[in-house]
Every structure is written in structure tokens, then in C-alpha cells.
Motif scaffolding. Sequence first.
Motif, PDB file in Angstrom:
ATOM      1  N   ALA A  40       0.844  -1.184   0.000  1.00  0.00           N
ATOM      2  CA  ALA A  40       0.000   0.000   0.000  1.00  0.00           C
ATOM      3  C   ALA A  40       0.884   1.239   0.000  1.00  0.00           C
ATOM      4  N   PRO A  41       0.360   2.377  -0.463  1.00  0.00           N
ATOM      5  CA  PRO A  41       1.162   3.600  -0.482  1.00  0.00           C
ATOM      6  C   PRO A  41       1.720   3.940   0.888  1.00  0.00           C
ATOM      7  N   GLY A  42       3.007   4.175   0.949  1.00  0.00           N
ATOM      8  CA  GLY A  42       3.642   4.569   2.194  1.00  0.00           C
ATOM      9  C   GLY A  42       3.881   3.447   3.181  1.00  0.00           C
ATOM     10  N   LYS A  43       3.594   2.212   2.765  1.00  0.00           N
ATOM     11  CA  LYS A  43       3.762   1.079   3.664  1.00  0.00           C
ATOM     12  C   LYS A  43       4.725   0.057   3.060  1.00  0.00           C
ATOM     13  N   GLU A  44       5.228  -0.792   3.919  1.00  0.00           N
ATOM     14  CA  GLU A  44       6.114  -1.856   3.458  1.00  0.00           C
ATOM     15  C   GLU A  44       5.306  -2.964   2.797  1.00  0.00           C
ATOM     16  N   ARG A  45       5.985  -3.693   1.921  1.00  0.00           N
ATOM     17  CA  ARG A  45       5.350  -4.851   1.302  1.00  0.00           C
ATOM     18  C   ARG A  45       5.060  -5.903   2.363  1.00  0.00           C
ATOM     19  N   GLU A  46       3.923  -6.553   2.239  1.00  0.00           N
ATOM     20  CA  GLU A  46       3.564  -7.575   3.205  1.00  0.00           C
ATOM     21  C   GLU A  46       3.013  -8.810   2.490  1.00  0.00           C
ATOM     22  N   GLY A  47       3.178  -9.957   3.124  1.00  0.00           N
ATOM     23  CA  GLY A  47       2.637 -11.191   2.588  1.00  0.00           C
ATOM     24  C   GLY A  47       1.140 -11.266   2.804  1.00  0.00           C
ATOM     25  N   VAL A  48       0.438 -11.739   1.804  1.00  0.00           N
ATOM     26  CA  VAL A  48      -1.012 -11.879   1.866  1.00  0.00           C
ATOM     27  C   VAL A  48      -1.403 -13.348   2.035  1.00  0.00           C
ATOM     28  N   SER A  49      -0.872 -14.172   1.137  1.00  0.00           N
ATOM     29  CA  SER A  49      -1.240 -15.576   1.120  1.00  0.00           C
ATOM     30  C   SER A  49      -0.237 -16.323   0.277  1.00  0.00           C
ATOM     31  N   CYS A  50      -0.140 -17.631   0.507  1.00  0.00           N
ATOM     32  CA  CYS A  50       0.736 -18.435  -0.341  1.00  0.00           C
ATOM     33  C   CYS A  50       0.207 -19.851  -0.425  1.00  0.00           C
ATOM     34  N   ILE A  51       0.689 -20.557  -1.463  1.00  0.00           N
ATOM     35  CA  ILE A  51       0.276 -21.936  -1.682  1.00  0.00           C
ATOM     36  C   ILE A  51       1.514 -22.725  -2.082  1.00  0.00           C
ATOM     37  N   MET A  83     -10.808 -12.590  -3.499  1.00  0.00           N
ATOM     38  CA  MET A  83     -10.890 -11.629  -2.401  1.00  0.00           C
ATOM     39  C   MET A  83     -12.332 -11.183  -2.237  1.00  0.00           C
ATOM     40  N   ASN A  84     -12.906 -11.475  -1.096  1.00  0.00           N
ATOM     41  CA  ASN A  84     -14.298 -11.132  -0.817  1.00  0.00           C
ATOM     42  C   ASN A  84     -14.390 -10.112   0.309  1.00  0.00           C
ATOM     43  N   SER A  85     -15.530  -9.471   0.403  1.00  0.00           N
ATOM     44  CA  SER A  85     -15.786  -8.487   1.467  1.00  0.00           C
ATOM     45  C   SER A  85     -14.635  -7.491   1.580  1.00  0.00           C
ATOM     46  N   LEU A  86     -14.271  -6.943   0.471  1.00  0.00           N
ATOM     47  CA  LEU A  86     -13.109  -6.054   0.438  1.00  0.00           C
ATOM     48  C   LEU A  86     -13.349  -4.778   1.233  1.00  0.00           C
ATOM     49  N   LYS A  87     -12.276  -4.292   1.825  1.00  0.00           N
ATOM     50  CA  LYS A  87     -12.312  -3.097   2.652  1.00  0.00           C
ATOM     51  C   LYS A  87     -11.353  -2.059   2.076  1.00  0.00           C
ATOM     52  N   PRO A  88     -11.558  -0.794   2.366  1.00  0.00           N
ATOM     53  CA  PRO A  88     -10.634   0.239   1.860  1.00  0.00           C
ATOM     54  C   PRO A  88      -9.181  -0.037   2.241  1.00  0.00           C
ATOM     55  N   GLU A  89      -8.961  -0.621   3.390  1.00  0.00           N
ATOM     56  CA  GLU A  89      -7.580  -0.903   3.814  1.00  0.00           C
ATOM     57  C   GLU A  89      -6.931  -2.028   3.006  1.00  0.00           C
ATOM     58  N   ASN A  90      -7.701  -2.683   2.156  1.00  0.00           N
ATOM     59  CA  ASN A  90      -7.117  -3.682   1.254  1.00  0.00           C
ATOM     60  C   ASN A  90      -6.540  -3.059  -0.020  1.00  0.00           C
ATOM     61  N   THR A  91      -6.719  -1.751  -0.168  1.00  0.00           N
ATOM     62  CA  THR A  91      -6.179  -1.058  -1.328  1.00  0.00           C
ATOM     63  C   THR A  91      -4.663  -1.159  -1.347  1.00  0.00           C
ATOM     64  N   ALA A  92      -4.126  -1.635  -2.470  1.00  0.00           N
ATOM     65  CA  ALA A  92      -2.681  -1.825  -2.598  1.00  0.00           C
ATOM     66  C   ALA A  92      -2.383  -2.329  -4.006  1.00  0.00           C
ATOM     67  N   GLY A 117       2.745  -6.611 -10.808  1.00  0.00           N
ATOM     68  CA  GLY A 117       1.732  -6.138  -9.885  1.00  0.00           C
ATOM     69  C   GLY A 117       0.453  -5.706 -10.576  1.00  0.00           C
ATOM     70  N   THR A 118      -0.627  -5.747  -9.808  1.00  0.00           N
ATOM     71  CA  THR A 118      -1.921  -5.268 -10.279  1.00  0.00           C
ATOM     72  C   THR A 118      -2.554  -4.426  -9.182  1.00  0.00           C
ATOM     73  N   GLN A 119      -3.087  -3.293  -9.562  1.00  0.00           N
ATOM     74  CA  GLN A 119      -3.647  -2.346  -8.582  1.00  0.00           C
ATOM     75  C   GLN A 119      -5.044  -2.782  -8.160  1.00  0.00           C
ATOM     76  N   VAL A 120      -5.250  -2.817  -6.867  1.00  0.00           N
ATOM     77  CA  VAL A 120      -6.579  -3.043  -6.295  1.00  0.00           C
ATOM     78  C   VAL A 120      -6.949  -1.807  -5.492  1.00  0.00           C
ATOM     79  N   THR A 121      -8.069  -1.213  -5.840  1.00  0.00           N
ATOM     80  CA  THR A 121      -8.541  -0.026  -5.136  1.00  0.00           C
ATOM     81  C   THR A 121      -9.951  -0.284  -4.628  1.00  0.00           C
ATOM     82  N   VAL A 122     -10.114  -0.155  -3.334  1.00  0.00           N
ATOM     83  CA  VAL A 122     -11.424  -0.373  -2.713  1.00  0.00           C
ATOM     84  C   VAL A 122     -11.921   0.978  -2.219  1.00  0.00           C
ATOM     85  N   SER A 123     -12.945   1.478  -2.870  1.00  0.00           N
ATOM     86  CA  SER A 123     -13.423   2.822  -2.563  1.00  0.00           C
ATOM     87  C   SER A 123     -14.848   2.976  -3.052  1.00  0.00           C
TER      88      SER A 123
END
Length: 124
Positions: A40-51, A83-92, A117-123
Amino acid sequence: QVQLVESGGGLVQPGGSLRLSCAASGFAFDFYAIAWFRQAPGKEREGVSCISSGDGTVYYADSLKDRFTISRDNAKNTVYLQMNSLKPENTAVYYCAAAAIWGTCTVLDRYDYWGQGTQVTVSS
């Protein structure tokens, strides 16, 4: 040539859903763990999920496990992130990455191949 190509991002309203895809080529996909990261803007990269490779064991960030689902189709060399029930904080920007490790996927410093990368914007 190794390629990871993400798709499926976009603008979605809070509560909506998206399915991201990660199409891989140029390496032995079946033997690689695949992960989704985000930044996300201004934040460090973080892991979401893996398989993992092999039995396809999955892992999720604790805050996402009830809403996100990762899967892989080895016949199509593709990994998906529903990705279901997306929230604004999931924007990245969401990235997929590949690691040549067997049976696990949580060794994050082993991810050598990355997509653009692909942009996801929840707004609303």
C-alpha cells in the motif's frame, strides 16, 4: 524467460469481490510455491497468502484468512486469489511471486521471481 503476469485488479466498492490471477511461464510451475504480496502507499510490502508446491498447502495473513482464498491450477500454470468483502484498507498493489521450494511456502526470502503487480482499489 520467466514471467509472472498478474491480472484482475481494479476499482471495487467496499464489500465487493475481486479475483486476481497470476499466470506463470518459463519455469517448472508445479515445483514452485506461489505467494501473493501487497504494498500500500507509504507502507512496506507484506505477505497476503501463499500456496505450496506438492500438496498445495495454503497460508494466509491472519487478518485475511476469512475473506481471501488462494488456489492453483497446475494445468494452466496459474494461481488465483479470490478476495471477498473487500475493505478500503485492502487497497494496494498486489504482486505474485514464485519460489523454488517444495512442501512449504512461508519462507518469504526465497521468492525470486516477481510479477509487475496489479492495482486493487477499494473505494466508494
